[in-house]
Design a protein around this motif. Structure first.
Motif, short mmCIF file in Angstrom:
data_model
loop_
_atom_site.label_atom_id
_atom_site.label_comp_id
_atom_site.label_asym_id
_atom_site.label_seq_id
_atom_site.Cartn_x
_atom_site.Cartn_y
_atom_site.Cartn_z
N HIS A 104 0.83 -1.22 0.00
CA HIS A 104 0.00 0.00 0.00
C HIS A 104 0.87 1.27 0.00
O HIS A 104 2.01 1.26 0.46
N ASN A 150 2.12 5.43 8.77
CA ASN A 150 3.49 5.42 8.22
C ASN A 150 4.08 6.80 8.39
O ASN A 150 5.24 6.96 8.81
N ARG A 190 4.23 5.16 13.25
CA ARG A 190 3.65 4.34 14.32
C ARG A 190 3.45 2.90 13.84
O ARG A 190 3.08 2.67 12.69
N PHE A 191 3.69 1.95 14.74
CA PHE A 191 3.37 0.55 14.45
C PHE A 191 1.88 0.43 14.16
O PHE A 191 1.06 0.87 14.97
N THR A 192 1.53 -0.19 13.06
CA THR A 192 0.15 -0.19 12.59
C THR A 192 -0.51 -1.57 12.69
O THR A 192 -1.57 -1.71 13.29
N GLU A 229 -1.74 -7.02 7.12
CA GLU A 229 -0.41 -6.79 7.73
C GLU A 229 -0.19 -7.77 8.88
O GLU A 229 -1.15 -8.29 9.47
N ARG A 230 1.07 -8.04 9.18
CA ARG A 230 1.41 -8.80 10.39
C ARG A 230 0.79 -8.05 11.60
O ARG A 230 0.87 -6.81 11.66
N TYR A 259 0.75 -6.37 14.97
CA TYR A 259 1.87 -5.84 15.75
C TYR A 259 1.63 -5.85 17.26
O TYR A 259 2.39 -5.24 18.03
N LYS A 270 7.73 4.13 16.32
CA LYS A 270 8.86 3.21 16.15
C LYS A 270 10.17 3.80 16.66
O LYS A 270 10.94 3.12 17.34
N ARG A 319 11.69 -7.32 12.52
CA ARG A 319 12.20 -8.11 11.41
C ARG A 319 12.59 -9.54 11.74
O ARG A 319 12.85 -10.32 10.83
N VAL A 367 12.51 2.47 4.70
CA VAL A 367 11.64 1.63 5.53
C VAL A 367 12.48 0.99 6.64
O VAL A 367 12.10 0.98 7.81
C1 3PG Z 1 3.21 -1.43 10.32
O1 3PG Z 1 2.34 -2.30 10.49
O2 3PG Z 1 3.63 -0.70 11.23
C2 3PG Z 1 3.82 -1.24 8.96
O3 3PG Z 1 2.86 -1.38 8.00
C3 3PG Z 1 4.94 -2.21 8.70
O4 3PG Z 1 5.82 -1.94 9.67
P1 3PG Z 1 7.34 -2.46 9.74
O5 3PG Z 1 8.03 -1.98 8.49
O6 3PG Z 1 7.83 -1.77 10.97
O7 3PG Z 1 7.27 -3.93 9.87
#
Ligand code: 3PG
Length: 247
Positions: free
Chosen positions: A9, A15, A19-21, A87-88, A90, A98, A115, A241
């Motif tokens: 996206h 972003n 902030r962690f999303t 998204e994963r 969080y 972050k 990561r 990123v």
């Molecule tokens: C999030 O969920 O914060 C971003 O979409 C991905 O975050 P990351 O690059 O910190 O994994």
């Protein structure tokens, strides 16, 4: 040979605020909308056509897809929205900044949270208002399918069934697919497709809004993959990123 196009996206409001999303359903910024439209322009200029689109159930990916398809004058394409491309999750980091977390816990810890393959961030409590267990879009899932946190390994474990059950058979049936998703759901797919090791996936970052093309053989093994447009700009955007988690 098959082609598959993946697009993270465009820039979201969180972003922009760094902030962690995760599963928080935030909007695109004006920059994010423009990135999505630019992705559509690149695909159109290169003559791409699609038969079906896949996305998550989060609006930053859905709107990216819509803007991209609108720019291509392909608004009518069928779209499959699948929560497994989200998204994963969080966990307890959702909403937190972050860089602030890196100041508090150190860059190394934030790198592990962002990561590492198999270390999840701290979990949400099941009744945390930042969680999704009351969200109607997930009403058909069993509560334990709705994560309270996820590492990339957990994300791979839900993205791959979507790939194996839906996307891979569609590609083999000759459907040309564009998939708009998220940094870590795309990393999960890239890890699988490119057979990247658990340690090496730490260094893979996906930039916002740039089409990532996979050319696949008859067994869906990658022949090559590349970002459309300016390769140097894509590499810089991926490096930016990576830096988001530094104090
Ligand atoms: C999030 O969920 O914060 C971003 O979409 C991905 O975050 P990351 O690059 O910190 O994994």
């Amino acid at each position: 040979m098959y082609k598959l196009v993946l697009i993270r996206h465009g820039e979201s409001t969180w972003n922009l605020e760094n902030r962690f999303t995760g599963w928080t359903d935030v909007e695109l910024t004006a920059t994010g909308v423009e990135q999505a439209r630019q992705a559509g322009r690149l695909l159109k200029e290169a003559g791409y056509e699609f038969d079906v689109a896949y996305t998550s159930v989060l609006k930053r990916a859905i709107h990216t897809l819509n803007h991209c398809l609108d720019t291509m004058d392909r608004d009518w394409l069928p779209v499959v929205k699948d929560w497994r491309l989200n998204e994963r999750h969080y966990g307890g980091l959702q909403g937190l900044n972050k860089a602030d977390m890196a100041k508090q816990y150190g860059d190394a810890q934030v790198l592990v949270w962002r990561r590492s393959y198999d270390t999840p961030p701290p979990s949400l409590e099941s009744d945390d208002p930042r969680g999704q267990r009351q969200d109607p879009r997930y009403a058909r899932l069993a509560p334990e399918q709705i994560p309270l946190t996820e590492c990339l390994k957990d994300t791979v474990a839900r993205v791959l069934p979507c790939w194996n059950e839906a996307i891979a058979p569609a590609i083999k049936a000759g459907q040309r697919i564009v998939l708009a998703a998220h940094g870590n759901s795309i990393r999960a797919l890239v890890k699988y497709l490119d057979n990247i090791g658990d340690d090496d996936i730490v260094g893979v970052n996906i930039p916002n809004g740039i089409p990532l093309v996979y050319e696949l053989d008859a067994d869906l093994k990658p022949i090559k993959s590349y970002y459309l447009g300016d390769a140097e700009a894509a590499a810089k955007a991926a490096a930016a990123v990576a830096s988001q988690g530094k104090a």
